[in-house]
Design an enzyme around this catalytic site. Structure first.
Site, mmCIF file in Angstrom:
data_model
loop_
_atom_site.group_PDB
_atom_site.id
_atom_site.type_symbol
_atom_site.label_atom_id
_atom_site.label_comp_id
_atom_site.label_asym_id
_atom_site.label_seq_id
_atom_site.Cartn_x
_atom_site.Cartn_y
_atom_site.Cartn_z
ATOM 1 N N HIS A 1 -10.956 -14.441 5.381
ATOM 2 C CA HIS A 1 -12.023 -14.466 4.373
ATOM 3 C C HIS A 1 -12.037 -15.801 3.656
ATOM 4 O O HIS A 1 -11.273 -16.707 3.987
ATOM 5 C CB HIS A 1 -11.903 -13.286 3.404
ATOM 6 N N HIS B 1 -8.838 -17.537 2.519
ATOM 7 C CA HIS B 1 -8.068 -18.185 3.583
ATOM 8 C C HIS B 1 -8.724 -19.511 3.966
ATOM 9 O O HIS B 1 -8.061 -20.543 4.100
ATOM 10 C CB HIS B 1 -8.010 -17.300 4.834
ATOM 11 N N CYS C 1 5.287 -0.817 -3.406
ATOM 12 C CA CYS C 1 3.861 -0.899 -3.056
ATOM 13 C C CYS C 1 3.758 -1.601 -1.705
ATOM 14 O O CYS C 1 4.094 -2.787 -1.601
ATOM 15 C CB CYS C 1 3.066 -1.662 -4.115
ATOM 16 N N CYS D 1 1.393 -4.710 -1.602
ATOM 17 C CA CYS D 1 1.993 -5.874 -2.263
ATOM 18 C C CYS D 1 3.263 -6.295 -1.533
ATOM 19 O O CYS D 1 3.751 -7.394 -1.760
ATOM 20 C CB CYS D 1 2.397 -5.583 -3.702
ATOM 21 N N CYS E 1 -0.167 1.682 -8.031
ATOM 22 C CA CYS E 1 -0.033 0.232 -8.216
ATOM 23 C C CYS E 1 -1.191 -0.254 -9.081
ATOM 24 O O CYS E 1 -2.340 0.117 -8.850
ATOM 25 C CB CYS E 1 -0.078 -0.448 -6.851
ATOM 26 N N HIS F 1 -3.565 -2.455 -6.654
ATOM 27 C CA HIS F 1 -4.309 -1.821 -5.566
ATOM 28 C C HIS F 1 -4.859 -0.450 -5.909
ATOM 29 O O HIS F 1 -5.682 0.086 -5.174
ATOM 30 C CB HIS F 1 -3.411 -1.690 -4.338
ATOM 31 N N LYS G 1 -14.806 -10.887 -9.968
ATOM 32 C CA LYS G 1 -14.083 -10.927 -8.705
ATOM 33 C C LYS G 1 -15.051 -10.536 -7.594
ATOM 34 O O LYS G 1 -16.066 -9.892 -7.849
ATOM 35 C CB LYS G 1 -12.900 -9.977 -8.736
ATOM 36 N N LYS H 1 -16.795 -5.921 -2.004
ATOM 37 C CA LYS H 1 -17.911 -5.365 -1.229
ATOM 38 C C LYS H 1 -18.730 -4.421 -2.074
ATOM 39 O O LYS H 1 -19.950 -4.396 -2.000
ATOM 40 C CB LYS H 1 -17.353 -4.630 -0.015
HETATM 41 N N1 MSP Z 1 1.233 -13.276 3.706
HETATM 42 C C1 MSP Z 1 1.199 -13.631 2.346
HETATM 43 C C2 MSP Z 1 1.605 -15.063 2.159
HETATM 44 C C3 MSP Z 1 2.920 -15.414 2.728
HETATM 45 S S1 MSP Z 1 3.237 -17.106 2.577
HETATM 46 C C4 MSP Z 1 4.839 -17.245 2.945
HETATM 47 C C5 MSP Z 1 -0.193 -13.428 1.799
HETATM 48 N N2 MSP Z 1 -1.195 -13.386 2.690
HETATM 49 S S2 MSP Z 1 -2.748 -13.142 2.374
HETATM 50 O O1 MSP Z 1 -3.421 -12.962 3.622
HETATM 51 O O2 MSP Z 1 -2.881 -12.117 1.418
HETATM 52 O O3 MSP Z 1 -3.255 -14.524 1.868
HETATM 53 C C6 MSP Z 1 -3.518 -14.670 0.680
HETATM 54 C C7 MSP Z 1 -3.919 -16.088 0.346
HETATM 55 O O4 MSP Z 1 -5.335 -16.106 0.221
HETATM 56 C C8 MSP Z 1 -3.301 -16.416 -0.965
HETATM 57 O O5 MSP Z 1 -2.943 -17.758 -1.108
HETATM 58 C C9 MSP Z 1 -4.422 -16.054 -1.906
HETATM 59 O O6 MSP Z 1 -4.350 -16.744 -3.081
HETATM 60 C C10 MSP Z 1 -5.625 -16.474 -1.095
HETATM 61 N N3 MSP Z 1 -6.829 -15.813 -1.607
HETATM 62 C C11 MSP Z 1 -7.174 -14.498 -1.538
HETATM 63 N N4 MSP Z 1 -8.346 -14.309 -2.214
HETATM 64 C C12 MSP Z 1 -8.755 -15.478 -2.744
HETATM 65 C C13 MSP Z 1 -9.872 -15.922 -3.455
HETATM 66 N N5 MSP Z 1 -10.844 -15.135 -3.846
HETATM 67 N N6 MSP Z 1 -9.948 -17.234 -3.751
HETATM 68 C C14 MSP Z 1 -9.006 -18.145 -3.340
HETATM 69 N N7 MSP Z 1 -7.946 -17.763 -2.654
HETATM 70 C C15 MSP Z 1 -7.757 -16.431 -2.400
HETATM 71 O O7 MSP Z 1 -0.333 -13.342 0.595
#
Ligand code: MSP
Length: 709
Positions: A18, A21, A137, A140, A161, A164, A318, A321
């Site tokens: 998304h 990422h 959780c 998390c 949680c 979530h 935030k 959907k």
């Molecule tokens: N797997 C763990 C990270 C392990 S690193 C050793 C994880 N993965 S995640 O798929 O949840 O990735 C999250 C990343 O996407 C985080 O850095 C998080 O801040 C980022 N984002 C998720 N939603 C976001 C926004 N709306 N805006 C910016 N970044 C966001 O956590």
């Protein structure tokens, strides 16, 4: 500094990519390109975090093995990185790290072994076996303390949680513990001695106060009987490593920690320490737990961790959907150029703070800053060089006699513009080095405004009418072209495609990234250089039309019941927790596009579901009071011709299409239009602004009913 290592978090393999990422990857990619451009050998890591109870559960729901589940999500990640030009093939990341790879198993096991022998700063064993009892959780991947969950009304029910809003699991089992409680002083010393260890400043203060508040030991394993999908604890296979311990280790295992082959191919010594970029929601793991693990493992600390903010919707909510305010990656990709998205991400979010992302803002910025700004400057400059200078970059020199004429035309000395742009370059670089991308881009846009003004004031189109002003005309165009060359070099890391296109159009080749901005010298654009064909870079986007289209597409995606949505509840969401203290929630798990939506890819089985057949129009007539519709009967090789309605009446006379071979979507669900049932659809190209239909047909004779494959 001769090498540089930049990392993104590795993303959970239980849900599809998304905006969050994409964003971190864009930033990491920009930093990597900028370092490389400055001659620094750079390694850029991204990847997926593939173990843990979450992925195990997602796999179960989808009747896959955990590895199949991970492969499935990874295939979308790699499509996404390729579509957005972030993969190695496009000069982006160097490794897409997967925690299911053997080198990672080896490396993380080595770190564990080191921990079993390590002493804490207070002289005790860093790792010990104990018993854990608490609430866990799964999304998390974390145990929760009392202030991190909401108790259920009925004390017999599990708490939920706070992030979530899902029920917690009661865990009571043997576990290995990392003696984090002994690391508080060492960590505080680290934050003191390396003031840039956590950035931005506000986050550093939060992390410091979290640590100063006292740390609890951390459970770092789960019984294999509860979580089997993970790396086994060396010499104790009844235990699986805690997923965060294992995931954080990716930064060292990816470049060769504990695995000779990987070390030779890349090199821990060569690239360590890294600059990890993380969202603020996962800062505590990176800035508290990870440094403590590294201390115990005897590994040098990262050069600094940068926590970026969260993307919210244009009104500051935030994304989710349910609210319908998500940004779908496939929609982004369909309507916006990669560089427009990159520019927007870097310009709109002050790095480190939250930012707002909406399609409308993106369209506005694309039109104002890119189409009217950079794109227009480039096309007007090059067009005028073609028109007034026979398609060659003119000389910028003004003779003594010409200087007076130039002054009269209001054209300043060359030094004024060259000083301005040199200063802007220095500022741009300074901001870039501080990761203040938004400010850096402002500097570049100040140059664009200045050069635009120079052109508008000098009016080359008038100068061209006056023989005595030919030197002035040439000088103005030279200055504009030389400024564009500088802009390409400066903007390359942020906008690699547009810079390359402008560079090519200037006749300078396709490698603006090969010039170090520090070495830019005014006047190096050679007289006589032949600019290429002028092509539009950022076509203006019709806001109303595009917003309408996006709205319709978004709802299509939303109503698709996708498998991804089913795997979603386990995705981690952002939390404004005590440590990061943001109080903001961000993109929810469900704020990702449906599987079908992702970047428009379908596979062959999707295509095979559409039955396309050759049809021959038998009859065609207009329908009273329906200007657009033709009512046809079409023979597609069945017993009886099909009745099909098509919106082509304004462009085709009924009699002109009788006897024509057409393509029919034969398995489209019948529907009623104006009281007539349409039993299929014909295919036509949609041409021009008004979408004029042009019927698809065959050059050769084909039998009715033949299937198109
Ligand atoms: N797997 C763990 C990270 C392990 S690193 C050793 C994880 N993965 S995640 O798929 O949840 O990735 C999250 C990343 O996407 C985080 O850095 C998080 O801040 C980022 N984002 C998720 N939603 C976001 C926004 N709306 N805006 C910016 N970044 C966001 O956590």
């Amino acid at each position: 500094m001769t090498t540089f290592y930049v990392t993104t978090p590795i993303y959970y393999a239980n849900s599809l990519p998304h905006l969050g990422h994409l964003y971190t990857m864009i930033v990491a990619d920009t930093i990597a390109r900028s370092k490389r451009q400055r001659g620094i050998e750079t390694f850029f890591l991204t990847g997926t975090d593939e173990h843990g109870i979450n992925i195990e559960r997602a796999a179960e729901r989808n009747q896959r093995t955990p590895k199949e589940q991970a492969d499935y999500v990874v295939s979308y990640f790699t499509k996404m990185t390729s579509a957005f030009g972030l993969d190695s093939a496009h000069g982006g990341y160097d490794i897409f790290m997967r925690t299911t790879e053997p080198f990672h198993y080896q490396g993380v096991s080595e770190l564990w072994r080191r921990l079993t022998k390590a002493k804490t700063p207070k002289g005790r064993d860093a790792l010990y076996k104990g018993h854990y009892e608490g609430w866990f959780c799964a999304p998390c991947a974390e145990y929760k303390t009392e202030d991190e969950y909401a108790k259920a009304a009925n004390p017999a029910d599990p708490p939920t949680c706070l992030i979530h809003e899902t029920k917690l699991d009661r865990i009571s089992e043997e576990s290995y513990f990392f003696r984090l409680s002994d690391y508080d002083e060492a960590l505080l010393d680290l934050y003191e001695s390396q003031p840039e260890f956590v950035r931005p400043e506000a986050r550093r203060n939060e992390v410091k106060s979290f640590v100063a508040g006292g740390l609890q030991d951390l459970s770092v394993s789960r019984l294999r009987s509860s979580v089997s999908w993970g790396v086994p604890v060396p010499d104790d296979p009844n235990h699986t490593m805690y997923v965060w311990f294992e995931a954080l280790s990716n930064y060292i295992t990816a470049i060769g920690f504990g695995y000779e082959q990987q070390a030779c191919a890349i090199g821990l010594e060569k690239f360590w320490p890294p600059l990890p970029l993380v969202g603020k929601d996962i800062l505590r793991f990176h800035a508290v737990f990870w440094p403590a693990f590294l201390m115990a493992g005897g590994v040098e600390q990262p050069r600094g961790i940068f926590a970026h903010g969260m993307w919210l919707d244009p009104t500051g909510r935030k994304m989710s959907k349910t609210l319908g305010n998500t940004i779908e990656l496939d929609v982004l990709h369909r309507y916006f150029s990669i560089d427009a998205i990159r520019y927007f991400c870097l310009r709109e979010m002050v790095f480190g703070q939250d930012g707002r992302f909406g399609y409308e803002n993106l369209i506005e910025r694309t039109n104002s800053d890119l189409a009217s700004g950079l794109g227009n400057l480039s096309s007007r400059t090059l067009t005028m060089i073609h028109r007034y200078c026979e398609g060659r970059v003119p000389s910028g020199a003004i003779s003594d006699s010409g200087r007076l004429a130039a002054k009269r035309a209001g054209v300043e000395d060359e030094a004024a513009i060259s000083d301005f742009i040199s200063h802007a370059r220095d500022e741009f670089t300074r901001y870039f080095n501080e990761f203040a991308f938004s400010r850096a881009l402002e500097e570049a846009w100040a140059v664009i405004a200045r050069v635009d003004k120079m052109i508008s004031d000098a009016k080359p189109w008038d100068l061209a009418k006056d023989e005595k002003q030919s030197e002035t005309l040439r000088a103005v165009l030279y200055r504009a072209a030389e400024s564009l060359r500088w802009l390409c070099v400066l903007l390359y890391p942020a906008m690699p495609n547009a810079s390359k296109d402008i560079y090519l159009q200037l006749g300078l080749g396709d490698k603006p990234g090969a010039t170090n901005p520090a070495q830019l010298t005014w006047g190096e654009l050679r007289e006589g250089t032949r600019p290429g064909e002028v092509k539009p870079l950022f076509p203006r986007i019709d806001k109303a039309k595009t917003m309408e289209e996006i709205k319709n597409q978004k709802s299509e995606v939303r109503y698709q019941k996708s498998e991804a949505a089913e795997t979603r509840p386990s995705e981690r969401v952002q939390v404004g927790d005590a440590q990061t203290g943001s109080g903001q929630h961000t993109t929810e798990a469900e704020a990702v596009p449906g599987v079908e939506g992702i970047l428009n890819y379908i596979d062959i089985t999707d295509f095979a579901r559409i039955e396309l057949r050759v049809g021959e129009v038998r009859t065609a007539e207009r329908i009273p009071k329906a200007d657009k519709l033709l009512l046809m009967t079409v023979d597609i090789g069945e017993d009886k011709p099909r009745q099909i309605l098509a919106g082509i009446a304004q462009y085709y006379e009924p009699e002109s299409i009788v006897g024509r071979k057409i393509v029919v979507v034969a398995n489209l669900k019948p529907r009623k239009l104006r009281g007539y049932e349409s039993q299929g659809m014909l295919l036509a190209a949609s041409v021009g602004e008004e979408g004029k239909p042009v019927i698809a047909t065959f050059a050769e004779d084909v039998p009715n009913g033949a299937r198109l494959k």
